[in-house]
Design an enzyme around this catalytic site. Structure first.
Site, PDB file in Angstrom:
ATOM      1  N   SER A 185       5.273   0.773  -5.672  1.00 30.29           N
ATOM      2  CA  SER A 185       6.479   0.055  -6.072  1.00 30.29           C
ATOM      3  C   SER A 185       6.947   0.503  -7.460  1.00 30.29           C
ATOM      4  CB  SER A 185       6.225  -1.452  -6.008  1.00 30.29           C
ATOM      5  OG  SER A 185       7.429  -2.178  -6.133  1.00 30.29           O
ATOM      6  N   ASP A 385      10.194  -0.563   5.410  1.00 28.26           N
ATOM      7  CA  ASP A 385      10.519  -1.077   4.077  1.00 28.26           C
ATOM      8  C   ASP A 385      11.966  -0.747   3.751  1.00 28.26           C
ATOM      9  OD1 ASP A 385      10.598  -1.857   1.411  1.00 28.26           O
ATOM     10  OD2 ASP A 385       9.700   0.033   0.720  1.00 28.26           O
ATOM     11  N   HIS A 442       6.580  -2.512   2.392  1.00 28.05           N
ATOM     12  CA  HIS A 442       6.709  -2.027   1.020  1.00 28.05           C
ATOM     13  C   HIS A 442       5.346  -1.759   0.387  1.00 28.05           C
ATOM     14  CE1 HIS A 442       8.598  -1.256  -2.752  1.00 28.05           C
ATOM     15  NE2 HIS A 442       8.011  -2.282  -3.359  1.00 28.05           N
TER      16      HIS A 442
END
Length: 465
Positions: A185, A385, A442
């Protein structure tokens, strides 16, 4: 004779710097071996160390870490420094929700009695992993002064680099292990900065010499505007937007859906239709239920949905996050983890109060510079995602203009099922593997632990999935 004298002087300077660094590493760090944890039955079946490493002037910044030795061969397996995204989210999140050896037993836990169990797909089965609470103010890390809590991308990376240097000086037996920097991320912006600092340090002869071999990034934020811009195309490819709606938005917005001209009414109207179609879809995983009250335009990791491992139930991610927020604030847990008394009033998985400046716009240029170095990279994306769509990640990878070493093909899990798709790029020095995780989200290891473990164990072993 003069030449010999100069060489001796240079050698003495290097030795002096080495011993000074060695002295500082011992005075700036503390470490404890943890045998038991509340909520886990019996002794921990792996080696867990926690501690603090002081960085900055006069060690003003005290960075807390969790270190878990490889369960296979600590002396031979790689050393991985892992950063959790956010930013300002504790590395304990990566440890207990993603790639570490423990996770919460949700079926047998309540707010008053939380239990832990082993993760059969922990990456510590093939690597030594340091989970670091950074930047300062995250998790159990703290500053000796109130001004120290102001942070940004560059400062974050600098502190993490100094942490790594001092940690290795205090753990010399891991100096020769292959070193990798990893995260997911928002760490997609920080990891390349650390890799650059390590690389430049090695080229300048800084001590200690770090045996950097490469880096690992999962669903990485790289260039926010580009990453977010690809959401519209991704939504069309995943049948969330019709071709007509997508083409209208693309035409009227000229392919730019971020920082839209407020006078471009045609674009604004098109985006209203886009939002009507996808505004209530979970960005983290488009197949999961959307949770009430989440901020769908935020890239911070609390604003997502999730389902509870081992996947019998579907819940909001916040329903799972409460377990860490409760457990980590137990007094007996903090005592077991050897947290310094008086340094933290309350633990939060992500510290949203830190004055953090998001100043480093894009890390693509750093990746481009790495293509001239002896480095290996693994970049992976959960293909469901929409927070950071795989399309965006693959687009900047292709912009590096590397040669294709192994073209797009499926890769398989241990039970011979298609686990995703991969393509491998290379030049004379640099090798990059891009992989998708089929059905992944994600934070892919959290949703697809078995597939991600197969991916990382094979890549460490041979760099081929």
């Amino acid at each position: 004779m003069r030449r010999s004298s100069n060489i001796n002087c240079l050698s003495l300077q290097k030795v002096s710097r080495w011993f000074l660094f060695l002295l500082l590493s011992h005075t700036a760090s503390s470490q404890s071996i943890i045998k038991k944890l509340p909520g886990f039955s019996g002794d921990l079946p792996f080696n867990l160390e926690t501690g603090y490493v002081g960085v900055g002037d006069l060690d003003d910044f005290q960075l807390y870490y969790y270190f878990i030795e490889s369960e296979r061969s600590p002396e031979n397996d790689p050393l991985l420094l892992w950063l959790t995204g956010g930013p300002c989210c504790s590395s304990f999140s990566g440890l207990v929700y993603e790639i570490g050896p423990l996770f919460f037993n949700y079926a047998n836990s309540t707010e008053n009695s939380i239990t832990l169990e082993l993760n059969p797909y922990s990456w510590t089965k093939v690597a030594n992993i340091i989970f670091i609470d950074a930047p300062v103010g995250t998790g159990f890390s703290y500053s000796k002064s109130s001004q120290g809590y102001q942070s940004n991308d560059i400062l974050y990376a600098s502190q993490a680099y100094e942490f790594l240097q001092k940690w290795l000086m205090a753990h010399p037996k891991f100096m020769k292990n292959s070193l990798y920097i990893g995260g997911d991320s928002y760490s997609g912006k920080i990891v390349p900065l650390i890799v650059q600092k390590v690389s430049h340090g090695s080229e300048a002869g800084s001590q200690p010499v770090l045996n950097l071999k490469g880096y690992v990034l999962g669903n990485p934020l790289t260039y926010l505007k580009q990453d977010f811009n690809y959401r519209v195309e991704y939504a069309n490819r995943m049948a969330l937007l019709s071709d007509t709606i997508y083409k209208s938005a693309k035409r009227n917005c000229k392919g730019n859906y971020v920082d839209v001209d407020p006078n471009n009414q045609l674009c604004l109207n098109a985006l209203k239709i886009v939002d009507k179609c996808v505004g209530k879809v979970s960005l983290e995983h488009i197949l999961l239920p959307n949770c009430h009250g989440t901020d769908l335009n935020s890239f911070v990791e609390d604003s997502v949905t999730d389902f509870a491992a081992p996947y019998e139930q579907q819940k909001c991610k916040n329903d799972r996050r409460k377990f860490s927020n409760i457990w980590m604030n137990y007094i007996d847990v903090q005592k077991a983890l050897k947290i310094r008394e008086g340094t933290k009033t309350a633990w939060a998985r992500c510290n949203r109060t830190l004055p953090y400046i998001y100043g480093y716009e894009s890390s693509i240029g750093l990746h481009r510079n790495f293509t001239h170095k002896f480095l290996r990279a693994l970049i992976y994306s959960g293909d469901h995602d929409m927070t950071i769509p795989y399309l965006s990640t693959h687009a900047w990878i292709k912009s590096l203009h590397l040669g294709i070493e192994d073209d797009w093909r499926p890769w398989f899990s241990d039970d011979d099922q298609v686990a995703g798709y991969t393509i491998r790029y290379a030049n004379e020095k640099y090798h990059l593997t891009f992989a998708t995780i089929k059905g992944g989200a994600h934070t892919a290891p959290e949703f697809n632990p078995q597939e991600c473990f197969a991916m990382i164990s094979r890549w460490f072993a041979s760099f081929i999935l």
